[in-house]
Scaffold this motif. Structure first.
Motif, PDB file in Angstrom:
ATOM      1  N   LEU A 329       0.794  -1.094   0.054  1.00 45.46           N
ATOM      2  CA  LEU A 329      -0.025   0.054   0.223  1.00 45.46           C
ATOM      3  C   LEU A 329       0.899   1.503   0.092  1.00 45.46           C
ATOM      4  O   LEU A 329       0.315   2.406  -0.285  1.00 45.46           O
ATOM      5  CB  LEU A 329      -0.961  -0.025   1.263  1.00 45.46           C
ATOM      6  N   VAL A 330       1.964   1.094   0.417  1.00 47.83           N
ATOM      7  CA  VAL A 330       2.927   2.372   0.162  1.00 47.83           C
ATOM      8  C   VAL A 330       4.101   2.090  -0.712  1.00 47.83           C
ATOM      9  O   VAL A 330       5.296   2.646  -0.350  1.00 47.83           O
ATOM     10  CB  VAL A 330       3.491   2.520   1.654  1.00 47.83           C
ATOM     11  N   SER A 331       3.981   1.319  -1.864  1.00 50.47           N
ATOM     12  CA  SER A 331       5.057   0.819  -2.495  1.00 50.47           C
ATOM     13  C   SER A 331       4.763   1.805  -3.850  1.00 50.47           C
ATOM     14  O   SER A 331       5.586   1.311  -4.997  1.00 50.47           O
ATOM     15  CB  SER A 331       5.017  -0.629  -3.134  1.00 50.47           C
ATOM     16  N   GLY A 332       4.062   2.924  -4.067  1.00 50.25           N
ATOM     17  CA  GLY A 332       3.990   3.402  -5.353  1.00 50.25           C
ATOM     18  C   GLY A 332       2.372   3.254  -5.850  1.00 50.25           C
ATOM     19  O   GLY A 332       2.047   3.735  -6.793  1.00 50.25           O
ATOM     20  N   PHE A 333       1.896   2.319  -5.074  1.00 44.63           N
ATOM     21  CA  PHE A 333       0.352   1.848  -5.586  1.00 44.63           C
ATOM     22  C   PHE A 333      -0.609   2.893  -5.283  1.00 44.63           C
ATOM     23  O   PHE A 333      -0.549   3.578  -4.253  1.00 44.63           O
ATOM     24  CB  PHE A 333      -0.105   0.516  -4.810  1.00 44.63           C
ATOM     25  N   LYS A 334      -1.248   3.334  -6.454  1.00 52.43           N
ATOM     26  CA  LYS A 334      -2.505   4.457  -6.393  1.00 52.43           C
ATOM     27  C   LYS A 334      -3.752   3.984  -6.302  1.00 52.43           C
ATOM     28  O   LYS A 334      -4.301   3.699  -7.469  1.00 52.43           O
ATOM     29  CB  LYS A 334      -1.905   5.350  -7.410  1.00 52.43           C
ATOM     30  N   PRO A 335      -4.320   3.711  -5.213  1.00 55.32           N
ATOM     31  CA  PRO A 335      -5.771   3.243  -5.140  1.00 55.32           C
ATOM     32  C   PRO A 335      -6.713   4.308  -5.957  1.00 55.32           C
ATOM     33  O   PRO A 335      -6.813   5.420  -5.929  1.00 55.32           O
ATOM     34  CB  PRO A 335      -6.180   3.304  -3.507  1.00 55.32           C
ATOM     35  N   GLU A 336      -7.555   3.723  -6.699  1.00 58.62           N
ATOM     36  CA  GLU A 336      -8.693   4.225  -7.450  1.00 58.62           C
ATOM     37  C   GLU A 336      -9.931   4.478  -6.567  1.00 58.62           C
ATOM     38  O   GLU A 336     -10.828   5.022  -6.903  1.00 58.62           O
ATOM     39  CB  GLU A 336      -8.949   3.888  -8.686  1.00 58.62           C
ATOM     40  N   ALA A 337     -10.254   3.404  -5.494  1.00 58.00           N
ATOM     41  CA  ALA A 337     -11.456   3.397  -4.944  1.00 58.00           C
ATOM     42  C   ALA A 337     -11.040   2.492  -3.703  1.00 58.00           C
ATOM     43  O   ALA A 337     -10.317   1.667  -3.670  1.00 58.00           O
ATOM     44  CB  ALA A 337     -12.542   2.541  -5.853  1.00 58.00           C
ATOM     45  N   GLN A 338     -12.206   2.607  -2.757  1.00 60.00           N
ATOM     46  CA  GLN A 338     -11.901   2.049  -1.399  1.00 60.00           C
ATOM     47  C   GLN A 338     -13.400   1.180  -1.258  1.00 60.00           C
ATOM     48  O   GLN A 338     -14.357   1.902  -1.499  1.00 60.00           O
ATOM     49  CB  GLN A 338     -11.486   2.795  -0.271  1.00 60.00           C
ATOM     50  N   ALA A 339     -13.030  -0.111  -0.521  1.00 60.14           N
ATOM     51  CA  ALA A 339     -14.169  -0.405  -0.593  1.00 60.14           C
ATOM     52  C   ALA A 339     -13.957  -1.620   0.671  1.00 60.14           C
ATOM     53  O   ALA A 339     -13.207  -1.480   1.526  1.00 60.14           O
ATOM     54  CB  ALA A 339     -14.918  -1.616  -1.672  1.00 60.14           C
ATOM     55  N   ALA A 340     -14.819  -2.698   0.676  1.00 62.55           N
ATOM     56  CA  ALA A 340     -14.501  -3.774   1.759  1.00 62.55           C
ATOM     57  C   ALA A 340     -14.847  -5.387   1.076  1.00 62.55           C
ATOM     58  O   ALA A 340     -15.695  -5.122   0.180  1.00 62.55           O
ATOM     59  CB  ALA A 340     -15.615  -3.320   2.776  1.00 62.55           C
TER      60      ALA A 340
END
Length: 502
Positions: A329-340
């Motif tokens: 999650l802190v390796s350059g990954f860019k989340p486009e959405a958050q869910a569960a």
């Protein structure tokens, strides 16, 4: 009992010792005789340590590998009795060599068995072990049934009958489950009898479930006897329940997405058809595991072991321990959405975005594959799933696949969907192509379905003025639309000419 133990090489030299009688005419004589002696000792002493150094890394029993195979081997050695082992023949094959055995059981019944050894003379599988766990290996793979299935965005639904219950059930074919499962409400309606309870592993944790044993399952013209069915308080998914690895443990299973057909063959000599790639699989704990290579961003690559999960509606999810260990999650990954993600009542936060690429090894990598990374909660931080994630049906359905558990392999052949662009997100709405070439709305992320202007399955004609065939021919347009949607509204036109603004 002490009898003569001997082997004959091609030079007809003989050696005498005492355990059992072996006759071999082959260059593998010495290694074969050594294995047979240790196998006999293991059964006489009820101790698998005699065989520890004789097992290949991919040793399997009825498709189970690693801890699953070793557990079954221990049970066989402790509970099955043999009085004699004869080696009848030994021949070279492409993968190593095959040894023919005649084994006498405790009542002196002779059983013919076949052992496959790899090129280093380590045991890959023994037919007797497979038979004791329900897997029969035939000389050739006879076709047993061709079954049409309902294809719902790649998810496979089968018509199944249980114990002669009049109404066919619509069950999801779910290789992420080691067996069958229905809800308590449906179990009551069918009249399933509870015989025991067990703890089950689900995504994010564990849950206690009830089990009904000795059921008969009807699948087209086939009846599967003595089948156990798990009963959950609620299933929380479309359909009446799931049918998991019940099928693949009994048959070579060919999934043809181009024609929506499931073909089942007896285990035996099988010729894969078409252009494709064999991928090795393992099954340490009831579900198949594939090797994978994730490049989260360019230059940051991570090897992992991922569940082969036809019951999951996503492309790829990485479980919390793998995410935490590799700091994804802190390796350059860019989340486009958050869910569960919710599995049997256990909820875990997830972050959706695109990877640089992902490959089921040794298949070619898929660029820009959508991935889901699992965040942490109090419930899942101590969770140890034993695998790194799960490959879902949106990725798997891009291939026609033949699952051959007897040989611990899956044959992947690209199908019609394979050449089309990857799934994509626009303003928390997911879109993707199906196997007929239609672009559909696949659902909303983090938004309740009744609050979304798009319904699951809506057919798309245009996005931001671009026709679907334009997006297919030039996938870069999808990236342009995604960038525009960050600050501007996007217009979607459905097949019926309805316009929706996101």
């Amino acid at each position: 009992m002490i009898t003569n133990f001997m082997w004959y090489t091609q030079t007809k030299k003989s050696i005498l010792t005492g355990v059992c009688t072996l006759v071999v005419f082959s260059s593998y004589a010495q290694s074969s005789a050594t294995f047979a002696q240790k196998l006999f000792q293991a059964f006489q002493q009820k101790d698998t340590t005699f065989l520890t150094g004789e097992l290949a890394s991919n040793f399997s029993i009825a498709g189970h590998t690693d801890a699953g195979a070793k557990f079954r081997l221990d049970q066989i050695v402790k509970n099955y009795q043999i009085s004699k082992i004869d080696i009848k023949a030994d021949r070279k094959v492409k993968r190593g060599h095959v040894m023919q055995l005649a084994i006498l059981d405790k009542v002196n019944k002779s059983i013919n068995a076949e052992a496959l050894f790899d090129t280093t003379d380590k045991l890959v599988h023994l037919s007797l072990f497979d038979q004791l766990y329900g897997m029969q290996r035939m000389d050739s793979a006879k076709l047993r049934a061709v079954i049409p299935f309902e294809n719902h965005n790649g998810s496979i639904y089968l018509q199944v009958k249980i114990n002669g219950y009049d109404k066919p059930l619509r069950l999801l074919f779910d290789t992420g489950a080691d067996g069958m499962a229905v809800s308590q409400q449906l179990a009551d309606r069918i009249g399933l009898k509870i015989t025991r309870e067990k703890n089950a592993s689900v995504v994010g944790g564990h849950a206690k479930i009830q089990i009904s044993e000795n059921n008969t399952v009807g699948l087209d013209t086939l009846n599967i006897e003595k089948q156990s069915i798990a009963i959950f308080p609620e299933m929380g998914r479309d359909g009446d329940g799931i049918i998991g690895n019940t099928i693949i443990r009994r048959y070579i299973t060919h999934i043809d997405y181009d024609n929506n057909l499931l073909s089942l063959y007896e285990f035996g000599g099988f010729q894969y058809s078409g252009q494709g790639t064999l991928v090795p699989i393992s099954m340490p704990s009831g579900v198949m595991v594939l090797p994978g290579q994730l490049d989260i961003t360019k230059g940051k690559s991570y090897a992992g072991r991922f569940v082969f999960d036809t019951g999951a509606s996503y492309d790829l999810i990485c479980f919390r321990p793998f995410v935490r260990q590799n700091k994804l999650l802190v390796s350059g990954f860019k989340p486009e959405a958050q869910a569960a993600t919710v599995s049997m009542g256990i909820s875990s936060p997830t972050f959706l975005g695109k990877s640089h690429q992902f490959a089921i090894s040794p298949l070619p990598p898929m660029a820009g594959l959508p991935i889901t990374l699992m965040g942490g909660t109090a419930d899942n931080e101590q969770w140890q799933p034993g695998v790194d994630g799960s490959i879902g049906i949106r990725l798997l359905s891009r291939y026609n696949m033949t699952i051959n558990l007897a040989e611990s392999e899956v044959f992947f052949a690209p199908n019609k969907l394979h050449a089309l662009p990857q799934d994509f997100l626009i303003r928390n709405h997911q879109f993707g192509w199906d196997n007929t070439g239609l672009l559909k709305a696949l659902g909303s992320v983090g938004t309740p379905p009744n609050e979304s202007p798009l319904k699951n399955g809506d057919l798309i004609q245009q996005i931001d003025g671009y026709y679907v065939d334009q997006l297919e021919k030039n996938p870069r347009l999808i990236g342009q639309i995604w960038l525009k949607a960050k600050e501007n509204e996007i217009t979607i036109m459905l097949k019926d000419n309805t316009q929706i603004t996101l």
